[in-house]
Structures are given as C-alpha cells and as structure tokens.
Design an enzyme around this catalytic site. Structure first.
Site, PDB file in Angstrom:
ATOM      1  N   CYS A   1      -8.341 -16.690 -14.483  1.00  0.00           N
ATOM      2  CA  CYS A   1      -7.141 -17.525 -14.497  1.00  0.00           C
ATOM      3  C   CYS A   1      -6.647 -17.741 -15.925  1.00  0.00           C
ATOM      4  O   CYS A   1      -7.441 -17.836 -16.861  1.00  0.00           O
ATOM      5  CB  CYS A   1      -7.458 -18.865 -13.839  1.00  0.00           C
TER       6      CYS A   1
ATOM      7  N   CYS B   1      -6.523 -22.209 -18.247  1.00  0.00           N
ATOM      8  CA  CYS B   1      -7.385 -22.772 -19.301  1.00  0.00           C
ATOM      9  C   CYS B   1      -7.874 -21.629 -20.192  1.00  0.00           C
ATOM     10  O   CYS B   1      -8.034 -20.503 -19.740  1.00  0.00           O
ATOM     11  CB  CYS B   1      -8.603 -23.477 -18.708  1.00  0.00           C
TER      12      CYS B   1
ATOM     13  N   CYS C   1       4.177 -30.103 -30.404  1.00  0.00           N
ATOM     14  CA  CYS C   1       3.250 -29.408 -29.504  1.00  0.00           C
ATOM     15  C   CYS C   1       2.899 -28.020 -30.039  1.00  0.00           C
ATOM     16  O   CYS C   1       2.222 -27.252 -29.358  1.00  0.00           O
ATOM     17  CB  CYS C   1       3.850 -29.299 -28.100  1.00  0.00           C
TER      18      CYS C   1
ATOM     19  N   TYR D   1      15.589 -35.529 -29.321  1.00  0.00           N
ATOM     20  CA  TYR D   1      14.868 -34.884 -28.215  1.00  0.00           C
ATOM     21  C   TYR D   1      14.216 -35.951 -27.325  1.00  0.00           C
ATOM     22  O   TYR D   1      13.019 -35.898 -27.025  1.00  0.00           O
ATOM     23  CB  TYR D   1      13.794 -33.923 -28.733  1.00  0.00           C
TER      24      TYR D   1
END
Length: 456
Positions: A81, A84, A411, A315
């Site tokens: 996957c 993660c 981020c 933002y």
C-alpha cells in the site's frame, strides 16, 4: 563518475539518509541510489533497477546490518500500500528522521544553520488518527476490491482494515464491499468508465462522535437506495449524515459538482479547542484533529497576540486558524481563493459567535494590497499555503507591506525553506522552527515558523 552503476547490478551498500517519501539513500562513489524499505544506518544488499543521469533506484534484497529503530509493520498490506511509508521505523525513529528532514532543508536551501529546529511534537497514540477516509472501489477479476492505491499507481491494494483511519471507516468499507452485488451496486472501472460506486468517504468528528458518509457515484439514481441507507445506519449507528456525490467525469478528481443529501444533516460538527466547525462533504478540514490543536496552539504562541493586533490569515480555508486566532486578536481578516470555503468560514464564525473575524474570497496577493489601500494595517500575517508554498506575488506583498510578525505553517519543508530564504533576504528573521507530526506512519511533517521583521 569513475564507477558505473548498471541495471541488475547486485551491491552491498550503507544507507546514509532517507528521501522525503521514506526511501533509504545509499551512495556508490557519489551516485545516489534510492532504496524503498531501507533505513538509515543499515548495511543492505540491493539490486539496481532504473538508473538515471544523477540518481537511480534499487530493490532491497537483504538486510545485513539492521537499524535499532527497525520494527515489524503492524499493517498486513504495508509493503504493498502507498498510504504509509514509515511503519517499519519505530515511532521515536520517525520523529527523529522528520526533524532531520526539516533541519537538512533549512540548512541547505534556506541557508539558516543557526535557526533552532525543535524536536518534533508527536502523538501519544500514533494510530487511528485520521478523521477522514477516501476509499476507492473497483472490480478485479470479477471481485469487488476496496482499500488504497499502491504507491505511484492506480492499482487498489485490497484490504478490510486500515489502522490509521477510524474503525467506523473500516467496518463500512468491509461491509459495503462484501454486500455490493446483493445491493445491486457495481464498482467503477477507470479504464472502461463503467460502474457506479467510485469512492466511499467517511468523516468523523473526534470531539462530537458525529459521522458523515459520502457515496461518490457516477449516477444519481441507484437501486435499493433505502437498503443501502439502512445498511450504513446499521453498521455505523453514530452516522448523522449520509450524502451522495455525483461524478461521471473521466478524471482522477474524487468529487463531482453535485452533492445530494440522502439522510440526516448535510454537515457534521467537530471542535478544535473551544471552537466548533461545520464540516460538509467537500470541506477542507485537517485530518488529524489532535495534532491540529497542537499546531494551532503553537501558531497562537508564535503570533504573540495581546488583544490589540490586526491579523491576516492568508489561505484561510474554512477559517480554522482564523477563528482560533480571533479569540485573542482585535481583528482577523481571512482570505481564500475558494469561494465555498469562505462561505464555510463565515458560517463557522457565526456558529461560534465570533464577530471580529472577516472573510473574503480571492487571491491573497490581490486582496491584501487592496486592504492596505483601504487604510487597514496589520501586525501579524499567518500563512498556511498548499505544498507548492507561497505564491511569489504574495511573498512580494509581504515584503512590500512588512507586517511585524509572520507565522508560516507549512506541509512541505522544501518549499518552506525556499520561501524563508526570500523573506530573510527582504529583512525578516526566522526565530525558531517547530515541526509537528500531523501524519504518523507517513513521511510527511508539518512545520510552523516564528518570523519577525528586523529591517529598516
């Protein structure tokens, strides 16, 4: 380069670093090889795969010397996957690596080696933290599958459990998948553009326990609607909102333009600190509310509000940071380019009885100069841009009007470092940097910076 690395070469190498996406990095006479699954400090056997001019990729064959921070991933589909990247690294090791990632780009790109980068603020329990799940459905070999995409592909890794999302999302994903045929539902096929159910979205208010379920479908009408609604209510008794979104476009974008209420309310409520927020099917809202409160309290600390300041929140989204700050500021002005988010922000201000927060739709680099032209003056500016960082025009706007304090929430440490260099060259000084682990088990890290103007 004297040493030529060729495809299919088998080598033993020392892992020196990690990439932003969690791959190990080893160098062969200066030539970097990226090795998924390898950890810093390990000696590993690899097989070289794709080679490019400046770097290459390799497959991990064997670990000859293990890192003390290596652990067994608790998720059974972790190695397939793409959700993660770091479950094989202990949580303490994850926090150390994320701090190093921030430190490296601040030194290399921002050229600020003397600015403190504090230890990452992590979670007490770094599992089951996501309050929003977006789960694709498809059909593979006559079988309905759902789960998450394999890294860098649109191939769904089938699973019934994801241990970073809510248990309600797990239960609904599994039940819906195993009863779709009897409910008359088909799964969407990207290649043929046939099928009905594209995505299942599950949102949960951590503070309130309210749950919203969104079915993203290609058609408005679907068979056994009442049976589908009853099934959802039975599996998730806490559900307070069931919505249907229509998306019949050939696109990777999850949502279409039309959203229909099937059951209950059209929003759920959650709280960050003492502030309530209405969350609709398409609202942007931080997926880790526990760490969001940590992040926002740090922003409040860096803003150093006494109650006399005017603050800009560029933002601003649905007003999450704005409303948090408004309780300690004289006035807060939020700007956001998405009109629907501004409507949500205004509604959230009303929900909390906050009258000193004002919101306007538009590009920050256009709206802020007009506010100044209207005679408004601002003491603090908060920015929380997307991954690409601040718009260049916004940075120039900051440098032109010189608010005394800038609180930068990021981020993406790389674009943050680039923007810090621009602000530093314009007379600002970065005082300190605090990383916050918003996404445990992934390679992402949120960063918040305290910046002051010290020019003329």
């Amino acid at each position: 380069m004297s040493f030529i690395v060729n495809q299919h070469d088998r080598l033993t190498v020392q892992v020196e670093d990690m990439t932003h996406d969690g791959s190990g990095v080893a160098k062969v006479e200066g030539y970097p090889l990226f090795i998924p699954g390898a950890l810093v400090g390990e000696e590993v056997e690899i097989e070289v795969g794709k080679t490019l001019k400046n770097y290459g990729f390799a497959r991990l064959l064997n670990i000859k010397k293990r890192s003390e921070d290596r652990v067994e991933p608790p998720c059974h589909v972790f190695w397939e996957c793409g959700g993660c990247q770091l479950q094989h690294l202990s949580y303490e090791g994850q926090l150390k690596q994320k701090r190093k990632t921030v430190r490296d780009v601040i030194d290399r790109i921002a050229k600020l080696p003397d600015v403190p980068v504090h230890p990452v603020k992590g979670m007490e329990d770094p599992w089951r933290y996501r309050n929003k799940s977006q789960i694709p459905f498809s059909e593979q070999n006559g079988k309905i599958v759902s789960g998450f995409y394999k890294s860098r592909t649109h191939h769904i890794v089938d699973t019934d459990v994801c241990i970073i999302q809510s248990e309600e999302a797990d239960e609904l994903m599994s039940t819906l998948k195993h009863h779709m045929f009897e409910l008359g539902l088909s799964a969407y096929d990207e290649k043929t553009h046939k099928g009905m159910l594209r995505h299942l979205i599950v949102r949960k208010g951590r503070a309130t326990g309210e749950v919203m379920v969104v079915l993203v479908m290609t058609k408005k009408k679907f068979p056994q609607k009442d049976a589908v609604i009853d099934m959802i209510k039975k599996v998730v008794p806490e559900v307070t909102s069931i919505m249907q979104n229509i998306n019949n476009e050939k696109t990777n974008v999850i949502f279409g333009n039309e959203t229909i209420n099937l059951y209950g309310k059209s929003v759920i409520i959650d709280e960050i600190g003492d502030t309530k927020f209405e969350i609709s099917a398409r609202s942007f809202y931080q997926v880790n509310p526990v760490q969001t409160e940590v992040l926002y309290r740090q922003a409040l600390d860096y803003a150093q509000l006494t109650g006399n300041e005017a603050v800009i929140d560029a933002y601003c989204g649905i007003g999450t940071i704005s409303l948090f700050l408004a309780q300690n500021a004289m006035e807060v002005y939020g700007v956001e380019i998405v009109p629907q988010a501004i409507e949500d922000a205004k509604r959230n201000a009303e929900l909390n009885g906050i009258t000193n927060a004002h919101f306007e739709a538009g590009a920050a680099e256009d709206v802020i100069p007009r506010w100044y032209a209207e005679g408004k003056r601002f003491d603090v500016l908060v920015v929380d841009p997307p991954r690409k960082g601040c718009d260049e025009n916004l940075l120039q706007t900051i440098l032109k009007y010189k608010p005394k304090r800038v609180v930068y929430v990021s981020c993406n440490p790389g674009t943050l470092a680039r923007d810090l260099r621009i602000l530093e060259d314009g007379g600002y000084r970065t005082k300190e940097i605090q990383p916050v682990d918003m996404f445990p088990q992934s390679s992402h890290v949120e960063v918040i910076c305290n910046i002051e103007y010290e020019g003329d």
